[in-house]
Design a protein around this motif. Structure first.
Motif, PDB file in Angstrom:
ATOM      1  N   ASP A  33     -12.152  -1.172  54.726  1.00 15.85           N
ATOM      2  CA  ASP A  33     -13.357  -1.666  55.415  1.00 15.85           C
ATOM      3  C   ASP A  33     -14.529  -0.689  54.993  1.00 15.85           C
ATOM      4  O   ASP A  33     -15.251  -0.194  56.121  1.00 15.85           O
ATOM      5  CB  ASP A  33     -13.079  -2.043  56.645  1.00 15.85           C
ATOM      6  N   HIS A  59      -9.149  -0.388  60.775  1.00 18.75           N
ATOM      7  CA  HIS A  59      -9.089  -1.913  61.201  1.00 18.75           C
ATOM      8  C   HIS A  59      -9.622  -2.164  62.462  1.00 18.75           C
ATOM      9  O   HIS A  59     -10.492  -3.127  62.819  1.00 18.75           O
ATOM     10  CB  HIS A  59      -7.557  -2.335  60.993  1.00 18.75           C
ATOM     11  N   ASP A 107      -9.071  -5.145  54.779  1.00 21.84           N
ATOM     12  CA  ASP A 107      -9.339  -6.665  54.482  1.00 21.84           C
ATOM     13  C   ASP A 107     -10.744  -7.112  53.966  1.00 21.84           C
ATOM     14  O   ASP A 107     -10.951  -8.112  53.276  1.00 21.84           O
ATOM     15  CB  ASP A 107      -8.934  -7.444  55.735  1.00 21.84           C
ATOM     16  N   HIS A 108     -11.694  -6.203  54.267  1.00 23.43           N
ATOM     17  CA  HIS A 108     -12.972  -6.540  53.590  1.00 23.43           C
ATOM     18  C   HIS A 108     -13.337  -6.242  52.313  1.00 23.43           C
ATOM     19  O   HIS A 108     -14.579  -6.331  51.927  1.00 23.43           O
ATOM     20  CB  HIS A 108     -13.895  -6.297  54.997  1.00 23.43           C
TER      21      HIS A 108
HETATM   22 FE   LIG Z   1     -10.285  -4.343  58.845  1.00 24.11          FE
END
Ligand SMILES: [Fe+2]
Ligand SMILES: [Fe+2]
Length: 573
Positions: A188, A380, A225-226
């Motif tokens: 991220d 996260h 995830d980003h």
């Molecule tokens: Fe994340």
């Protein structure tokens, strides 16, 4: 409170806005952005976003990477009497059509533990008369003391971007204040995916903010995830992969996604956890509008309800590589420490965040047990949490949130619940959640969903792909589906969601003796935009003070023969 999975209100708002006006939002970017610049000649090849990463051998090689507003002419690094040409890598963002030009100079042939000055320039560098210059220090060779630092979830200090916050600048300053040999950035990175109309400009603000530290010492990232972006490659990693040159994993199509490197007596293993987690946390179009790329960007519209779900994307290649890497390391009597870096969490009891993920517990924790991985550094969830050393697991310790039935979360089993401050990690792996970089959504509250003792953790045990909501055309992703008592959780920072962990490796003095890593977690009290417990508003601060220290110890591997255990189940019972 928006959760990190992006199912919260803020992402829905931004994507809804982007779906109706992506092109308009693009043209509203910072002044130097846009297409006009790209048509000027000879163009602006001034280096910016300058950052270092380790080469394949951190004692002997680094990579100098940067970007420039336009294509650079004869981009190069000068180091001593050597002039090293840079490799060009460019990509065009699939959503707004903007082209990013990046440059990467591999600098081999360095001496261990030596400090070098370097300069970065190009023929069309507007600063060519006095080009950007800085210094870095290579890693020591053999058993030597060194310091590294870590956090994840950084963002940019430009608050026009979703998920950015001023603490991101102070966080970079905090790294510099501790003068580590290198920094681990646990995914991220800048949340460009949450600003789909302006992904390249968010990355640019991130790169220019980080340069204050990353030009002086390597910053080693993992994808979160980003970093998964619509329109940018099979896993959405094109922006990330274009900007970073990382140590080789030997796996062709998967280069850059995971890797390892060696510093002193420690092996660092940097993983792409999106490959194994159950949570669907990457880019997502909640609807009702589709995500429509700007005219000329070339990509198709992304329909509402679409997510980029990466679980299993390597077909098991990453886990096979991980096992081979760990096995080789534990046969090597010059390696004592194995430190894993990933974005998602196997052990998080964040109340409003994502929580823990069974995918990591199933795929990787048995390997961490078998090969005595000492430390796992994550992000996260946007706070700080430390586990006791864990080994093996408890079956059936969880509860399905919806059904109330028992759920097998493979709960990691603590080898001690005495918080003595000194932990032998040859007996169990310590997990640290370090999602405390600088993004705007602090998550410094813990213990949701437990069985009444306030220490519960949420756990994803199955896919949470988008499903239709009661509102026509609008989709949502579920939160974690199970809970467990977080018997493994040792310490959580409820004062603030911001901080930095500082690790000092002491190699020990004799073969077969003890080696240690002293860890200090420093936190930025008052930096929470809104403190979760009190509701008090806060502001970014450069005041990082000590939250806790603890020490990890293990026997050096040069005085014993390391015996691989039969399997993790042998110790988990
Ligand atoms: Fe994340
Ligand atoms: Fe995050």
């Amino acid at each position: 409170m928006p959760d990190d999975s992006g199912s919260g209100l803020s992402r829905r708002q931004v994507l809804a806005a982007s779906g109706s006006g992506l092109l308009a939002a693009t043209t509203a970017g910072p002044a130097r952005a846009g297409t006009a610049r790209r048509h000027s000649h000879p163009g602006d090849g001034t280096p910016e976003q300058i950052h270092l990463t380790w080469g394949d051998n951190p004692a002997r090689s680094v990579v100098v990477s940067w970007a420039s507003p336009d294509q650079a002419i004869r981009p190069r690094v000068r180091i001593g009497q050597r002039v090293i040409p840079a490799e060009e890598r460019a990509y065009t963002d699939g959503l707004n059509g903007q082209t990013t030009w990046t440059y990467h100079a591999r600098v081999p042939g360095l001496r261990p533990g030596a400090t070098y000055g370097y300069a970065v320039t190009a023929e069309n560098d507007l600063n060519a008369a006095d080009p950007f210059s800085a210094t870095f220090t290579t890693a020591p060779e053999g058993r030597a003391a060194f310091r590294f630092t870590s956090f994840g979830d950084l963002g940019t200090p430009n608050t026009r971007w979703v998920a950015s916050y001023g603490q991101a600048a102070y966080a970079v300053g905090a790294v510099e204040s501790f003068q580590p040999l290198f920094h681990l950035l646990n995914g991220d990175l800048c949340y460009a995916s949450r600003n789909p109309a302006a992904q390249p400009e968010v990355w640019r603000d991130f790169g220019n903010n980080n340069q204050a530290s990353a030009a002086n010492r390597p910053w080693m990232p993992v994808p979160g995830d980003h970093e998964i972006e619509f329109g940018n490659g099979p896993q959405g990693f094109t922006s990330y992969l274009t900007r970073y040159t990382l140590p080789a994993n030997g796996l062709g199509q998967f280069e850059g996604r995971w890797y390892s490197f060696r510093v002193g007596s420690a092996l660092f293993v940097s993983l792409s956890a999106d490959d194994v987690v159950y949570q669907d946390a990457g880019a997502f179009v909640p609807g009702p509008a589709a995500l429509t790329p700007a005219a000329g960007a070339g990509g198709p519209s992304v329909p509402a309800g679409t997510s980029l779900y990466l679980r299993g994307y390597s077909g098991g290649a990453q886990t096979r590589w991980l096992e081979a890497t760990l096995a080789t390391a534990r046969r090597d009597t010059s390696i004592d420490w194995i430190i894993a870096q990933m974005h998602h969490c196997a052990c998080s009891s964040s109340r409003h965040g994502n929580g823990s993920d069974l995918g990591i517990r199933e795929e990787w924790l048995p390997l961490f047990d078998q090969y005595e991985v000492d430390l796992v550094l994550c992000g996260h969830d946007h706070g700080y949490e430390r586990s006791f050393p864990v080994r093996g697991s408890d079956a059936g310790a969880g509860t399905d949130t919806a059904a109330g039935a028992p759920a097998d979360t493979r709960r990691p089993r603590p080898v001690t619940t005495v918080d003595s401050g000194v932990f032998d990690t040859s007996q169990g792996t310590v997990h640290l959640i370090l999602g405390c970089g600088g993004t705007d959504a602090n998550l410094d509250a813990y213990g949701a969903g437990g069985a009444g003792n306030g220490t519960g953790a949420k756990v994803f045990t199955r896919e949470n792909r988008p499903t239709a909501t009661a509102t026509p055309g609008v989709y949502a992703r579920a939160l974690a589906d199970a809970v467990e008592d977080a018997t493994w959780s040792a310490r959580r920072d409820t004062a603030t969601g911001y901080g930095i962990a500082v690790f000092d490796v002491n190699p020990g003095t004799e073969a077969g003796g003890q080696t240690s890593v002293t860890v200090g977690h420093y936190h930025a009290v008052g930096a929470d935009p809104v403190h979760l417990a009190t509701g008090a508003p806060g502001a970014p601060t450069d005041d990082y003070t000590l939250f806790e220290t603890f020490t990890l110890v293990r026997p050096r591997s040069d005085g014993r023969r390391w015996h691989a255990k039969q399997s993790s189940s042998a110790v988990s019972g």
